[in-house]
Design a protein around this motif. Structure first.
Motif, mmCIF file in Angstrom:
data_model
loop_
_atom_site.group_PDB
_atom_site.id
_atom_site.type_symbol
_atom_site.label_atom_id
_atom_site.label_comp_id
_atom_site.label_asym_id
_atom_site.label_seq_id
_atom_site.Cartn_x
_atom_site.Cartn_y
_atom_site.Cartn_z
ATOM 1 N N ARG A 80 42.447 -1.504 -28.807
ATOM 2 C CA ARG A 80 42.133 -1.504 -27.375
ATOM 3 C C ARG A 80 42.034 -0.043 -26.956
ATOM 4 N N VAL A 81 40.931 0.307 -26.281
ATOM 5 C CA VAL A 81 40.716 1.689 -25.849
ATOM 6 C C VAL A 81 41.069 1.781 -24.373
ATOM 7 N N ARG A 82 41.894 2.764 -24.033
ATOM 8 C CA ARG A 82 42.271 2.896 -22.624
ATOM 9 C C ARG A 82 41.978 4.308 -22.137
ATOM 10 N N SER A 83 41.282 4.389 -21.002
ATOM 11 C CA SER A 83 41.088 5.701 -20.367
ATOM 12 C C SER A 83 41.999 5.775 -19.148
ATOM 13 N N GLY A 84 41.644 5.058 -18.069
ATOM 14 C CA GLY A 84 42.482 5.109 -16.861
ATOM 15 C C GLY A 84 43.297 3.848 -16.626
ATOM 16 N N GLY A 85 43.118 2.811 -17.453
ATOM 17 C CA GLY A 85 43.932 1.593 -17.341
ATOM 18 C C GLY A 85 43.642 0.743 -16.112
ATOM 19 N N HIS A 86 42.474 0.930 -15.481
ATOM 20 C CA HIS A 86 42.195 0.201 -14.239
ATOM 21 C C HIS A 86 41.486 -1.134 -14.435
ATOM 22 N N GLN A 91 42.004 -5.373 -19.899
ATOM 23 C CA GLN A 91 41.359 -5.421 -21.214
ATOM 24 C C GLN A 91 41.549 -4.153 -22.041
ATOM 25 N N SER A 92 42.070 -3.090 -21.434
ATOM 26 C CA SER A 92 42.294 -1.858 -22.202
ATOM 27 C C SER A 92 43.686 -1.822 -22.835
ATOM 28 N N TYR A 93 44.520 -2.795 -22.529
ATOM 29 C CA TYR A 93 45.885 -2.726 -23.079
ATOM 30 C C TYR A 93 46.499 -4.098 -23.352
ATOM 31 N N ILE A 162 41.153 6.219 -11.311
ATOM 32 C CA ILE A 162 40.315 5.517 -12.295
ATOM 33 C C ILE A 162 39.959 6.490 -13.423
ATOM 34 N N GLY A 163 39.891 5.983 -14.644
ATOM 35 C CA GLY A 163 39.481 6.818 -15.774
ATOM 36 C C GLY A 163 37.964 6.892 -15.875
ATOM 37 N N LEU A 164 37.490 8.059 -16.283
ATOM 38 C CA LEU A 164 36.048 8.234 -16.410
ATOM 39 C C LEU A 164 35.467 7.275 -17.463
ATOM 40 N N GLY A 166 36.216 4.107 -18.722
ATOM 41 C CA GLY A 166 35.898 2.726 -18.358
ATOM 42 C C GLY A 166 34.925 2.670 -17.196
ATOM 43 N N HIS A 167 35.073 3.598 -16.280
ATOM 44 C CA HIS A 167 34.265 3.571 -15.050
ATOM 45 C C HIS A 167 32.782 3.719 -15.366
ATOM 46 N N ILE A 168 32.442 4.753 -16.110
ATOM 47 C CA ILE A 168 31.018 4.962 -16.410
ATOM 48 C C ILE A 168 30.507 3.843 -17.317
ATOM 49 N N GLY A 172 29.861 2.320 -12.226
ATOM 50 C CA GLY A 172 30.542 3.359 -11.447
ATOM 51 C C GLY A 172 29.932 3.563 -10.074
ATOM 52 N N PHE A 173 30.374 2.728 -9.126
ATOM 53 C CA PHE A 173 29.860 2.778 -7.760
ATOM 54 C C PHE A 173 30.833 3.557 -6.870
ATOM 55 N N GLY A 174 30.299 4.355 -5.935
ATOM 56 C CA GLY A 174 31.181 5.093 -5.028
ATOM 57 C C GLY A 174 30.529 5.438 -3.714
ATOM 58 N N ARG A 329 52.313 7.066 -6.633
ATOM 59 C CA ARG A 329 52.173 6.759 -5.216
ATOM 60 C C ARG A 329 51.272 5.545 -5.036
ATOM 61 N N TYR A 330 50.175 5.568 -5.796
ATOM 62 C CA TYR A 330 49.219 4.472 -5.692
ATOM 63 C C TYR A 330 49.898 3.138 -5.999
ATOM 64 N N LEU A 331 50.667 3.137 -7.087
ATOM 65 C CA LEU A 331 51.314 1.891 -7.508
ATOM 66 C C LEU A 331 52.334 1.407 -6.494
ATOM 67 N N ALA A 409 27.729 -10.761 -10.641
ATOM 68 C CA ALA A 409 29.049 -10.142 -10.698
ATOM 69 C C ALA A 409 28.873 -8.732 -11.266
ATOM 70 N N TYR A 410 29.875 -7.900 -11.055
ATOM 71 C CA TYR A 410 29.813 -6.498 -11.486
ATOM 72 C C TYR A 410 30.826 -6.318 -12.610
ATOM 73 N N VAL A 411 30.369 -5.855 -13.763
ATOM 74 C CA VAL A 411 31.236 -5.852 -14.946
ATOM 75 C C VAL A 411 32.466 -4.959 -14.762
HETATM 76 P P1 FDA Z 1 40.449 1.057 -18.558
HETATM 77 O O1 FDA Z 1 41.077 2.152 -19.333
HETATM 78 O O2 FDA Z 1 41.287 -0.118 -18.201
HETATM 79 O O3 FDA Z 1 39.127 0.602 -19.299
HETATM 80 C C1 FDA Z 1 38.291 -0.437 -18.812
HETATM 81 C C2 FDA Z 1 37.447 -0.994 -19.960
HETATM 82 O O4 FDA Z 1 36.681 0.050 -20.550
HETATM 83 C C3 FDA Z 1 38.283 -1.567 -21.091
HETATM 84 O O5 FDA Z 1 37.556 -2.608 -21.701
HETATM 85 C C4 FDA Z 1 38.416 -0.403 -22.061
HETATM 86 O O6 FDA Z 1 38.674 -0.791 -23.392
HETATM 87 C C5 FDA Z 1 37.070 0.267 -21.904
HETATM 88 N N1 FDA Z 1 37.140 1.707 -22.121
HETATM 89 C C6 FDA Z 1 37.979 2.582 -21.516
HETATM 90 N N2 FDA Z 1 37.722 3.822 -21.920
HETATM 91 C C7 FDA Z 1 36.698 3.754 -22.791
HETATM 92 C C8 FDA Z 1 35.998 4.721 -23.555
HETATM 93 N N3 FDA Z 1 36.306 6.006 -23.478
HETATM 94 N N4 FDA Z 1 35.008 4.306 -24.375
HETATM 95 C C9 FDA Z 1 34.697 2.989 -24.456
HETATM 96 N N5 FDA Z 1 35.329 2.021 -23.759
HETATM 97 C C10 FDA Z 1 36.328 2.407 -22.934
HETATM 98 N N6 FDA Z 1 34.786 0.459 -9.664
HETATM 99 C C11 FDA Z 1 33.733 0.956 -8.986
HETATM 100 O O7 FDA Z 1 32.626 0.988 -9.510
HETATM 101 N N7 FDA Z 1 33.892 1.436 -7.723
HETATM 102 C C12 FDA Z 1 35.095 1.452 -7.099
HETATM 103 O O8 FDA Z 1 35.204 1.887 -5.957
HETATM 104 C C13 FDA Z 1 36.230 0.961 -7.817
HETATM 105 N N8 FDA Z 1 37.461 0.977 -7.269
HETATM 106 C C14 FDA Z 1 38.545 0.528 -7.981
HETATM 107 C C15 FDA Z 1 39.827 0.609 -7.437
HETATM 108 C C16 FDA Z 1 40.926 0.147 -8.150
HETATM 109 C C17 FDA Z 1 42.286 0.238 -7.540
HETATM 110 C C18 FDA Z 1 40.750 -0.423 -9.436
HETATM 111 C C19 FDA Z 1 41.926 -0.950 -10.195
HETATM 112 C C20 FDA Z 1 39.475 -0.490 -9.993
HETATM 113 C C21 FDA Z 1 38.370 -0.014 -9.284
HETATM 114 N N9 FDA Z 1 37.087 -0.047 -9.821
HETATM 115 C C22 FDA Z 1 36.034 0.464 -9.111
HETATM 116 C C23 FDA Z 1 36.853 -0.652 -11.128
HETATM 117 C C24 FDA Z 1 36.826 0.396 -12.239
HETATM 118 O O9 FDA Z 1 35.606 1.111 -12.194
HETATM 119 C C25 FDA Z 1 36.930 -0.319 -13.583
HETATM 120 O O10 FDA Z 1 38.144 -1.022 -13.643
HETATM 121 C C26 FDA Z 1 36.811 0.644 -14.741
HETATM 122 O O11 FDA Z 1 36.452 -0.043 -15.915
HETATM 123 C C27 FDA Z 1 38.109 1.383 -14.943
HETATM 124 O O12 FDA Z 1 38.007 2.385 -15.887
HETATM 125 P P2 FDA Z 1 39.360 2.914 -16.567
HETATM 126 O O13 FDA Z 1 38.995 3.885 -17.616
HETATM 127 O O14 FDA Z 1 40.324 3.329 -15.518
HETATM 128 O O15 FDA Z 1 39.921 1.554 -17.152
#
Ligand code: FDA
Length: 476
Positions: A80-86, A91-93, A162-164, A166-168, A172-174, A329-331, A409-411
Motif C-alpha cells: 500500500r502506497v501512502r503519501s498524505g493518507g487522505h 486505501q493507502s493503509y 493532502i499529499g501530492l 494521491g491528489h494528483i 486534484g480540484f481546488g 489541529r485538523y484531526l 463520481a470523482y475518484v
Molecule cells: P493517500 O496517501 O491516502 O493516497 C490516496 C490513494 O493514492 C491511495 O490509493 C494510495 O495508494 C495512492 N497513492 C498515494 N501516493 C501515491 C503515489 N506517490 N504514487 C501512486 N499512488 C499513490 N480532493 C480534491 O480534489 N479537492 C479537494 O478539495 C479535496 N479536499 C479533501 C479534504 C479532505 C479533508 C480529505 C480527506 C480529502 C480531500 N480530497 C480533495 C481528496 C483527496 O484529493 C484524495 O483523498 C487524495 O487521493 C489524497 O491524496 P493523499 O496522498 O493524501 O492520500
C-alpha cells in the motif's frame, strides 16, 4: 497464518537492511503505532478490528523507494502506497474492500520523508516529491519569490494536509481550478517507480501510462516518486470570501433548497470563494453575478495567493502550511454532523475534452457534490451506524437531481459503496472482474471509454497486478 506472516515480515526486514534501507518500523515495535497512525484521516480505519500492516517503510531517497518496492515483493507482501493518507476509504493503509478484504498481509510504503520541492521560477515549473503535502508545496512555491508576495501558484485543493501523490493521481480540484484546471492537468512530467523497481519518466513510461497516472486514481500503476508541475500566474492581491448564512434559503441553489425543504438536518450554508484580484473587483463581480448572497464588504479580505491558501485550509498563518502540527489541529477539529459540499466545475476545466485525461467531468458539469457525516470518537455503534445510514439515504435521495447513466463520481472521493453490496458476498467479491468494475465504479469515475484505456495502460505497466486495491484498475 500468523507464522507465515512472521516469516514474511522477517524476510522484509532482512531485505531492507541488506539494501541499506533503515527507516522502517515493524508491527509491534516501539513507535510503530505513532508512525502508522500519523496521517490516517479516516479514523474508522484506525479501529482495532482493522488489519494493520506488517511494517511501515519510510524511504528517504528515490533509491530507498525502489528497494522498498522490491523487498516487499520478495517478501510476498502486498503493497500500500501512502503519501498524505487522505483516501476516504483508507486505501493507502488498509487492505479493506476488494477480493482480499482484510486478508492479505501487507506493507505500507509511506512517502512522508520524500517531500522535497524544487521550484524553478524562471520557467514557472517545479519538481515536487509525492510525499510533500499541498501546504508544503504552496509554501515552497510562495517562497520562491524573494518578496514572498508570490506571483506563481499551484492549482490544487484547499486542504493543506493532502499529499501530492494521491491528489494528483486522482485529478486534484481546488479553488482556482475553474481558472487553471486540475492539478493533474498541469503535470508536465513524472517519475514512476514500477513493479520491477525501474524509474520511468514520461518518455520511458509512454503516453498511455502518462495519461493514466494523471487522473486514473492512485495505487494502480506503481509509485509516482515525483511530479514536474506547471505553476500558474496569480496577481499579487487576491480576495477571499467565506460568508456563512443560516436559516435562509435565498442564496442557495436549487438542490440545496430542495434538501432543506425536506426538513432534513441541513440549515447552515457556507460559501467559500476566491477572486483573483482586489476587493473592489471581487465585490463588483459578486454583487453583479450573485446578488442573492448579499455579500458585505466585511466578509471579503484581500491577501496574497499563499495567504489565501492558508486561510482556505483553515490555518492562521502561512508558516502553518508546512508545519505538520497542522495535521493534529485538523484531526482535532470537530466538524458538524452532516454536510454537503458543492465544488463548482466548468470554467477552464471544461476546455479539455472528456478523454484528454482520465478525469471526464468536463463540459456540461456544474458541480461535484460531496456528502459527509462526522461523529465524535466516543459515539456508540448505534449512533455511528445511524449516521452512515443517514449518509446513504441522502445519497439515494439525491438520485433524481444528479447525473445519471451512469451517476458520475470523482475518484479522489473514492467510494467503495459504488461496487454494490451483496449481503452474503460482502461488498466486493465481484469486483475483480473487468466487466463488473467497468459497469459500476469504472464508468462512474472515468466513463467507459476512459476506463477501457486505463485497463490497457494497467495491463502494460503492471501485468502482475502488484499495485492493487479495492478499486484499482483491473488487468485485461
Ligand atoms: P493517500 O496517501 O491516502 O493516497 C490516496 C490513494 O493514492 C491511495 O490509493 C494510495 O495508494 C495512492 N497513492 C498515494 N501516493 C501515491 C503515489 N506517490 N504514487 C501512486 N499512488 C499513490 N480532493 C480534491 O480534489 N479537492 C479537494 O478539495 C479535496 N479536499 C479533501 C479534504 C479532505 C479533508 C480529505 C480527506 C480529502 C480531500 N480530497 C480533495 C481528496 C483527496 O484529493 C484524495 O483523498 C487524495 O487521493 C489524497 O491524496 P493523499 O496522498 O493524501 O492520500
Amino acid at each position: 497464518s500468523p507464522r507465515d506472516n512472521g516469516v514474511r515480515a522477517r524476510s522484509l526486514s532482512t531485505c531492507l537492511l541488506a539494501s541499506g534501507v533503515r527507516n522502517f518500523s515493524m508491527a509491534g515495535s516501539p513507535g510503530y503505532a505513532t508512525i502508522f497512525d500519523f496521517s490516517i484521516q479516516n479514523l474508522r480505519f484506525a479501529a482495532p478490528g482493522i488489519r494493520k500492516p506488517e511494517a511501515v517503510v519510510l524511504p528517504t531517497s528515490r533509491r530507498g523507494l525502489q528497494r522498498a518496492v522490491l523487498c516487499a515483493r520478495s517478501a510476498s507482501l502486498a503493497i500500500r502506497v501512502r503519501s498524505g493518507g487522505h483516501s476516504y476509504e483508507g486505501q493507502s493503509y488498509t487492505v479493506s474492500g476488494g477480493v482480499l478484504d482484510g486478508k492479505a498481509p501487507f506493507v505500507v510504503i509511506d512517502l512522508m520523508n520524500l517531500n522535497k520541492v524544487r521550484v524553478h521560477a524562471a520557467s514557472a515549473t517545479a519538481w515536487a516529491e509525492s510525499g510533500a503535502t499541498l501546504g508544503e508545496v504552496y509554501h515552497a512555491v510562495a517562497h520562491s519569490s524573494p518578496s514572498n508576495r508570490s506571483s506563481l501558484a499551484l492549482t490544487a485543493a484547499s486542504c493543506s494536509t493532502i499529499g501530492l501523490g494521491g491528489h494528483i493521481s486522482g485529478g486534484g480540484f481546488g479553488p482556482v481550478s475553474r481558472k487553471f484546471m486540475l492539478a493533474a492537468d498541469n503535470v508536465l512530467d513524472a517519475l514512476l517507480v514500477d513493479a520491477v523497481g525501474r524509474v520511468l519518466d514520461r518518455r520511458a513510461m509512454g503516453e498511455d501510462v502518462f495519461w493514466a497516472i494523471r487522473g486514473g486514481g492512485g495505487g494502480s500503476w506503481g509509485v509516482v516518486y515525483a511530479w514536474k508541475l506547471r505553476l500558474v500566474p496569480v496577481p499579487d492581491t487576491v480576495t477571499v470570501f467565506t460568508p456563512r448564512r443560516e436559516g435562509s434559503v435565498d442564496a442557495m441553489a436549487g438542490l440545496v433548497y430542495r434538501w432543506q425543504f425536506e426538513d432534513r438536518d441541513l440549515r447552515n450554508v457556507a460559501f467559500t470563494g476566491l477572486v483573483l484580484g482586489p476587493k473592489e473587483m471581487a465585490m463588483s463581480v459578486l454583487n453583479e453575478r450573485f446578488p442573492e448572497l448579499g455579500l458585505a464588504e466585511a466578509e471579503v479580505s484581500e491577501m496574497s495567493w499563499v495567504e489565501s491558501a492558508a486561510r482556505l485550509a483553515g490555518l492562521s498563518s502561512v508558516d502553518e502550511l508546512h508545519q505538520q502540527a497542522a495535521i493534529l489541529r485538523y484531526l482535532s477539529d470537530g466538524p458538524p454532523a452532516g454536510y454537503v459540499t458543492m465544488d463548482p466545475y466548468g470554467g477552464a476545466m471544461a476546455r479539455l475534452s472528456a478523454t484528454a485525461t482520465p478525469f471526464p467531468h468536463r463540459a456540461g458539469n456544474l458541480y461535484a457534490l460531496q456528502y459527509g457525516v462526522t461523529w465524535d470518537s466516543d459515539a456508540g455503534e448505534a449512533s455511528v451506524s445511524a449516521r452512515i445510514q443517514w449518509l446513504r439515504s441522502l445519497y439515494a435521495y439525491m438520485t433524481p437531481h444528479v447525473s445519471s447513466n451512469p451517476r458520475a463520481a470523482y475518484v479522489n472521493y473514492i467510494d467503495i459503496d459504488l461496487m454494490g453490496f451483496d449481503e452474503s458476498l460482502g461488498p466486493v467479491r465481484l469486483a475483480s472482474s473487468v466487466s463488473h468494475a467497468r459497469a459500476t465504479w469504472g464508468a462512474a469515475y472515468f466513463t467507459v471509454e476512459n476506463f477501457d484505456r486505463l485497463v490497457r495502460a494497467k495491463t502494460r505497466i503492471d501485468p502482475a497486478n502488484v499495485f492493487y486495491n479495492a478499486q484499482s484498475i483491473p488487468l485485461h
